[in-house]
Motif scaffolding. Structure first.
Motif, PDB file in Angstrom:
ATOM      1  N   GLN A   1     -19.122 -43.539  -4.366  1.00 44.15           N
ATOM      2  CA  GLN A   1     -20.378 -43.483  -3.676  1.00 44.15           C
ATOM      3  C   GLN A   1     -20.263 -43.965  -2.225  1.00 44.15           C
ATOM      4  O   GLN A   1     -21.499 -44.188  -1.626  1.00 44.15           O
ATOM      5  CB  GLN A   1     -21.679 -44.663  -4.250  1.00 44.15           C
ATOM      6  CG  GLN A   1     -20.930 -46.034  -4.484  1.00 44.15           C
ATOM      7  CD  GLN A   1     -20.341 -46.055  -6.114  1.00 44.15           C
ATOM      8  OE1 GLN A   1     -19.469 -45.608  -6.289  1.00 44.15           O
ATOM      9  NE2 GLN A   1     -20.884 -47.166  -6.679  1.00 44.15           N
TER      10      GLN A   1
ATOM     11  N   HIS B   1     -24.796 -43.423  -6.288  1.00 45.88           N
ATOM     12  CA  HIS B   1     -24.626 -42.199  -5.605  1.00 45.88           C
ATOM     13  C   HIS B   1     -25.514 -42.561  -4.345  1.00 45.88           C
ATOM     14  O   HIS B   1     -26.350 -43.286  -4.116  1.00 45.88           O
ATOM     15  CB  HIS B   1     -25.185 -40.973  -6.303  1.00 45.88           C
ATOM     16  CG  HIS B   1     -26.484 -40.789  -6.418  1.00 45.88           C
ATOM     17  ND1 HIS B   1     -27.259 -41.640  -7.266  1.00 45.88           N
ATOM     18  CD2 HIS B   1     -27.490 -40.005  -5.886  1.00 45.88           C
ATOM     19  CE1 HIS B   1     -28.905 -41.375  -6.984  1.00 45.88           C
ATOM     20  NE2 HIS B   1     -28.771 -40.160  -6.129  1.00 45.88           N
ATOM     21  N   THR B   2     -25.036 -41.585  -3.367  1.00 49.82           N
ATOM     22  CA  THR B   2     -25.649 -41.720  -2.116  1.00 49.82           C
ATOM     23  C   THR B   2     -25.918 -40.280  -1.445  1.00 49.82           C
ATOM     24  O   THR B   2     -25.292 -39.419  -1.701  1.00 49.82           O
ATOM     25  CB  THR B   2     -24.546 -42.328  -0.873  1.00 49.82           C
ATOM     26  OG1 THR B   2     -24.229 -43.567  -1.431  1.00 49.82           O
ATOM     27  CG2 THR B   2     -25.229 -42.729   0.415  1.00 49.82           C
ATOM     28  N   ALA B   3     -26.985 -40.249  -0.577  1.00 48.74           N
ATOM     29  CA  ALA B   3     -27.472 -38.867   0.069  1.00 48.74           C
ATOM     30  C   ALA B   3     -27.765 -39.172   1.375  1.00 48.74           C
ATOM     31  O   ALA B   3     -28.117 -40.092   1.878  1.00 48.74           O
ATOM     32  CB  ALA B   3     -28.699 -38.516  -0.893  1.00 48.74           C
TER      33      ALA B   3
ATOM     34  N   CYS C   1     -26.522 -33.660   2.031  1.00 49.62           N
ATOM     35  CA  CYS C   1     -25.041 -33.709   1.314  1.00 49.62           C
ATOM     36  C   CYS C   1     -25.222 -35.064   0.446  1.00 49.62           C
ATOM     37  O   CYS C   1     -25.807 -36.202   0.848  1.00 49.62           O
ATOM     38  CB  CYS C   1     -23.946 -33.869   2.399  1.00 49.62           C
ATOM     39  SG  CYS C   1     -23.661 -35.233   3.278  1.00 49.62           S
ATOM     40  N   THR C   2     -24.486 -34.986  -0.608  1.00 51.16           N
ATOM     41  CA  THR C   2     -24.528 -36.302  -1.511  1.00 51.16           C
ATOM     42  C   THR C   2     -22.974 -36.370  -2.052  1.00 51.16           C
ATOM     43  O   THR C   2     -22.098 -35.700  -1.885  1.00 51.16           O
ATOM     44  CB  THR C   2     -25.230 -35.924  -2.760  1.00 51.16           C
ATOM     45  OG1 THR C   2     -24.842 -34.615  -3.539  1.00 51.16           O
ATOM     46  CG2 THR C   2     -26.726 -35.613  -2.603  1.00 51.16           C
TER      47      THR C   2
ATOM     48  N   GLN D   1     -27.336 -36.156 -10.472  1.00 47.97           N
ATOM     49  CA  GLN D   1     -28.057 -36.308  -9.427  1.00 47.97           C
ATOM     50  C   GLN D   1     -27.465 -36.060  -7.829  1.00 47.97           C
ATOM     51  O   GLN D   1     -28.264 -36.368  -6.919  1.00 47.97           O
ATOM     52  CB  GLN D   1     -28.202 -38.132  -9.395  1.00 47.97           C
ATOM     53  CG  GLN D   1     -26.999 -38.833  -9.301  1.00 47.97           C
ATOM     54  CD  GLN D   1     -26.177 -39.034 -10.763  1.00 47.97           C
ATOM     55  OE1 GLN D   1     -26.100 -38.247 -11.862  1.00 47.97           O
ATOM     56  NE2 GLN D   1     -25.993 -40.409 -10.939  1.00 47.97           N
ATOM     57  N   LEU D   2     -26.251 -35.377  -8.016  1.00 42.78           N
ATOM     58  CA  LEU D   2     -25.932 -35.053  -6.760  1.00 42.78           C
ATOM     59  C   LEU D   2     -26.372 -33.779  -6.292  1.00 42.78           C
ATOM     60  O   LEU D   2     -26.031 -33.221  -5.428  1.00 42.78           O
ATOM     61  CB  LEU D   2     -24.312 -34.906  -6.939  1.00 42.78           C
ATOM     62  CG  LEU D   2     -23.779 -36.416  -7.005  1.00 42.78           C
ATOM     63  CD1 LEU D   2     -22.157 -36.381  -6.868  1.00 42.78           C
ATOM     64  CD2 LEU D   2     -24.103 -37.443  -5.922  1.00 42.78           C
TER      65      LEU D   2
ATOM     66  N   CYS E   1     -33.485 -41.729  -3.177  1.00 46.05           N
ATOM     67  CA  CYS E   1     -32.773 -41.800  -4.248  1.00 46.05           C
ATOM     68  C   CYS E   1     -33.139 -43.049  -5.375  1.00 46.05           C
ATOM     69  O   CYS E   1     -33.259 -44.091  -4.777  1.00 46.05           O
ATOM     70  CB  CYS E   1     -31.212 -42.291  -3.977  1.00 46.05           C
ATOM     71  SG  CYS E   1     -30.200 -41.011  -3.038  1.00 46.05           S
TER      72      CYS E   1
ATOM     73  N   THR F   1     -32.621 -37.830  -7.640  1.00 39.60           N
ATOM     74  CA  THR F   1     -32.825 -37.824  -5.991  1.00 39.60           C
ATOM     75  C   THR F   1     -33.917 -36.648  -5.685  1.00 39.60           C
ATOM     76  O   THR F   1     -34.157 -35.835  -6.541  1.00 39.60           O
ATOM     77  CB  THR F   1     -31.333 -37.189  -5.420  1.00 39.60           C
ATOM     78  OG1 THR F   1     -30.358 -37.811  -5.746  1.00 39.60           O
ATOM     79  CG2 THR F   1     -31.528 -36.959  -4.047  1.00 39.60           C
TER      80      THR F   1
END
Length: 914
Positions: free
Chosen positions: A127, A159-161, A170-171, A179-180, A207, A212
């Motif tokens: 992440q 996770h990160t966006a 982008c994720t 979730q991506l 998120c 997301t």
């Protein structure tokens, strides 16, 4: 009021009045259920973020604070402590102008104003976007997002966006619930574009724990993907790709059931919920303080109003005490600053100049800015920057401190001290940014530090003169700006000498040198100054070299006595066996002999060496050693002398020639070998380049240049070249291992050229040049010759081959003659009509060399004297080479003068008269 929470356990609330409170669903010993975050009471907090059990707050002054759980390093404060209840400054990110912060389950992220993204904390699913699963306890730059133009980042549990300015998403991180948005449940260790959203310009992202949300304003739709068991996606289960959610917005109906569509102003993803806010007004993230034209105009127009001055001072203090605020100001327009890198600063220095000129109109405002920088900013500058954006402050500040007053000079010195505290790799980054400055700004930077250096050394000389300081007590605070100048000079040399060398000269060093002539302790001051050779002009360098030579050649330690007494070493040679006699002397000489001043005697001649005899010795020796029969050097078609590639291991000819050249330099004489500049670069430890190669072998050099410039792959292939070089004897040398099997292509051609140049100028002559350098160091025991530039060293040893005969005439001294005497007028009329070669022969006739000494062309002179002969037409002109006197009888006509002068020049009638 603004609220931030990642799950139901922890909430931060920021009131409209700036009060920050923390709410925990479950109280514990360390965490009361509600508390006011008093530690940040004096900070103007503009943004907040919550993770599962950690919190973040960004101040208007650009400082980021974190507190709470730290089990995975999510606080970014580089400590193993697992829980920190009170806000801590994230020091490693200090100075970066942050635009936005985000907190995940146990990881954190931040975005700068120029789109650089940093992440830290838990990373077991990737992440952090760094390409691995290793936790980080310190903010790390996400290189995969470089130049992505990130404007917003959001963090879920794992996770990160990231959202770009162009609306791309982008994720990365955990993808188990989809979730991506990549139509898979795979984890991603690096940022990956959500392909399903390409073509739709996204304006917002959020998120939740495992889902997301994104908002596309052109469609007025909110899309969601990830876990949906708890209704996070509306009425859908888990979703692997973005699909629109059912909401009043997407159906075109208002919450009241009518058909009035309302625009989405904010989307929020909670732990297991999604919130869409529909309002008429827009909401924006509050940011750190940066300079704005309207604010500056208000400072200037209201600075005389006492009731407004307190507020103005506060705003000036907020911005100019903060690295981050300054680094976030003066950004390049039209989004160019998003390209910030180690080569591009992202700032517009013309805007800095404009701001400086504006505040200079109000001394009160300018002084306040200057004082805040001096008292608050400069002492706090980070010595360990982690981002190219950190370096902007070092580019901006000189142009805010460019006044001529003592305060400006003091601030520039403090800035220089901060720069020299940077780590080596960071200083290299700053040098790279300097090298890419526009020439006008780079020159201004040089002038600023040259002026403050002059000021420092001028004050030092005054204190020494008034016996308030010892000449040897030159302190680091007085040389730190010289370090900056020398560094700028090195940058200037690497970028093609955009700024004239004279801009770096500090005239005051000559005063220090003169003080040191009569003070032995002063040699230590000179030694300190020679670390910064760019500050010396040719005259100053020559003074230093002469001073060291006199001290070395004297039997006395006292500098004053050293000036008056020096030891001599006499070399007696026969003209008919000159080289043999020189080699015999060199073979038997002790090391101590080379510290002494050389005096030359020619067998059978009565002359006393006052410079002319020793100069003639070096000139004749150089001419002899460059003849083909000597077998020493290769004289190339370009006319330069170079080392042979084949030298027997027992041959010490180049050690002896190097010694001879070193002796010439040490004794202030020319050794006019036609060496290229590459040799002097190598002596000074500098790498020769392709340009140096061209001087040596012009045709080969230009062929190599054409290879570098060629755009056609097919043409390069047609040359059928590989990484080899053919020697003159027909043998093949591989430039790298297996080079015969490596073709030269467009991709590797630079490597080929570099290896080719390196082989010719370095590897192939390693033995003869190594011997030459050892001999050179033996023949010249004074180390200060290293302060000369390669081209200066070349001119000193080889002399000037471009002659200014008018300047020569201007400098002549007349003895028993006047400038307007008819004989003198006739002489110069005849002389200027002579062919160039005859003029050079006249110079050799007069001085023992056909070249003008390189260190003193503008001061080179000789004397013309009336010998007082009866019947002058019967006598030839004659010369004393030692004292550079031409004895010129008073001839009756130009015709006789020309005839006599030409005969004297051709027959070199000087030997018996020395």
């Amino acid at each position: 009021m603004r609220c931030s929470n990642h799950d139901a356990t922890h909430t931060l609330i920021l009131s409209a009045h700036g009060d920050l409170s923390e709410h925990w669903a479950t109280a514990s010993t360390n965490c009361p259920p509600i508390r006011l975050v008093k530690e940040l009471g004096d900070q103007n907090i503009v943004q907040i973020a919550c993770g599962d059990q950690h919190a973040m707050a960004l101040s208007r002054g650009g400082e980021l604070f974190t507190w709470g759980r730290n089990t995975h390093g999510q606080l970014g404060v580089e400590t193993q402590t697992t829980f920190i209840p009170q806000p801590q400054l994230v020091k490693s990110i200090k100075g970066i102008p942050l635009a936005q912060i985000a907190a995940g389950g146990a990881h954190s992220a931040a975005v700068s104003l120029s789109g650089a993204v940093y992440s830290w904390g838990k990373n077991d699913f990737g992440q952090l976007g760094l390409g691995d699963t290793k936790d980080r306890s310190c903010p790390s730059y996400i290189g995969a997002l470089e130049h992505w133009k990130t404007v917003f980042i959001a963090c879920g549990a794992d996770h990160t966006a990231a959202l770009s300015k162009e609306g791309l998403v982008c994720t990365f991180g955990a993808g188990g619930a989809g979730q991506l948005g990549h139509n898979s449940t795979r984890n991603e260790l690096r940022p990956r574009v959500v392909a399903e959203l390409c073509g739709a310009r996204v304006s917002q992202i959020a998120c939740g724990r495992w889902h997301t949300l994104v908002y596309v304003p052109s469609l007025d739709k909110v899309y969601a993907f990830g876990a949906g068991e708890k209704g996070e996606l509306g009425d859908r289960p888990n979703q692997l790709i973005p699909l629109p959610i059912d909401s009043p917005v997407n159906t075109g109906k208002s919450p009241q059931g009518n058909n009035t569509s309302q625009k989405v102003t904010e989307i929020i993803a909670g732990e297991r919920q999604s919130i869409v806010l529909c309002k008429n007004e827009n909401s924006y993230l509050n940011g750190i303080a940066t300079l704005k034209d309207e604010d500056v105009d208000a400072w200037i127009s209201n600075s005389s109003l006492q009731r407004r001055w307190k507020s103005i001072k506060k705003n000036i203090g907020l911005i100019f005490s903060s690295e981050a605020c300054i680094n976030g100001s003066f950004l390049e327009k039209r989004d160019k600053h998003f390209k910030t890198s180690k080569e591009f600063s992202g700032i517009d220095l013309s805007e800095v100049q404009r701001f400086y000129k504006k505040i200079c109109t109000k001394p009160k405002v300018f002084e306040e800015v200057q004082n805040v920088i001096k008292m608050l900013l400069l002492p706090s500058l980070s010595s360990s920057p982690i981002s190219p954006e950190n370096f902007r402050v070092y580019l901006i500040l000189p142009f805010l401190l460019q006044g001529e007053d003592d305060n400006s000079f003091h601030c520039l010195r403090l800035l220089a001290e901060a720069i020299m505290k940077l780590r080596t790799k960071d200083l290299k980054t700053l040098e790279c940014l300097w090298s890419n400055l526009e020439t006008s700004f780079f020159e201004k930077l040089v002038v600023l530090y040259q002026k403050v250096s002059q000021k420092n050394l001028s004050e030092f000389i005054t204190e020494v003169t008034h016996q308030q300081r010892n000449i040897s007590a030159l302190q680091p605070r007085e040389t730190v700006t010289l370090q900056i100048l020398q560094t700028l000079y090195q940058v200037n040399s690497r970028t093609g000498f955009r700024v004239q060398e004279s801009k770096f000269y500090v005239a005051e060093v000559k005063g220090i040198i003169l003080c040191c002539w009569v003070a032995a302790p002063g040699l230590s001051a000179i030694h300190k100054l020679t670390k910064y050779p760019c500050i010396f002009d040719m005259e100053a360098k020559t003074m230093i070299f002469s001073m060291e030579r006199q001290v070395l050649s004297s039997p006395f330690n006292d500098a004053l006595f050293a000036l008056m007494f020096h030891e001599q070493s006499v070399l007696t040679v026969d003209r008919h066996r000159l080289l043999q006699d020189i080699w015999t002397y060199l073979n038997s000489a002790q090391t101590s002999h080379f510290r002494k001043i050389l005096m030359v005697r020619f067998v059978g001649e009565e002359g006393v060496d006052e410079g002319g005899l020793s100069q003639e010795l070096f000139s004749v020796a150089a001419r002899s050693l460059c003849q083909p029969h000597s077998g020493a050097f290769r004289i190339l078609d370009s006319g330069v002398a170079w080392f042979p590639t084949q030298v027997s291991s027992g041959d010490d000819i180049f050690f002896r020639i190097g010694t001879l050249c070193g002796m010439a330099l040490y004794n202030g004489r020319m050794a006019p070998f036609p060496f290229p500049k590459a040799l002097y670069k190598k002596l000074l430890g500098l790498e020769p380049t392709l340009e140096d190669f061209k001087e040596l072998l012009p045709d080969e050099g230009w062929n190599l240049q054409r290879i570098l410039d060629e755009e056609s792959d097919q043409y390069l292939e047609s040359l059928d070249m590989n990484f080899t070089k053919m020697e003159e004897d027909g043998s093949i040398v591989e430039l790298k291992q297996n080079g015969a099997n490596i073709p030269v292509t467009k991709d590797n051609r630079k490597e080929f050229v570099d290896l080719y140049v390196n082989y010719v100028l370095n590897e192939s002559i390693q033995k003869p040049f190594g011997d030459f350098k050892k001999g050179f160091l033996r023949g010249c025991p004074a180390g200060s010759w290293k302060i000369f530039l390669p081209v200066q060293l070349q001119i000193i040893l080889q002399g000037h081959t471009k002659y200014d005969w008018k300047l020569l005439q201007k400098n002549v001294i007349y003895i028993q003659y006047g400038m307007l005497d008819q004989t003198i007028k006739n002489f110069w009329t005849v002389f200027h009509k002579l062919p160039e070669e005859k003029k050079k022969k006249f110079l050799a006739f007069l001085t023992g060399s056909d070249r003008i000494p390189g260190y003193a062309q503008e001061n080179f002179t000789f004397a013309i004297k009336d010998p007082g002969k009866e019947n002058p037409d019967e006598f030839y002109p004659y010369a004393n080479t030692c004292s550079r006197i031409l004895f010129l009888p008073r001839y009756s006509s130009k015709k006789i003068l020309k005839k006599k002068l030409l005969y004297a020049i051709e027959h070199n009638e000087t030997f018996p008269l020395r």
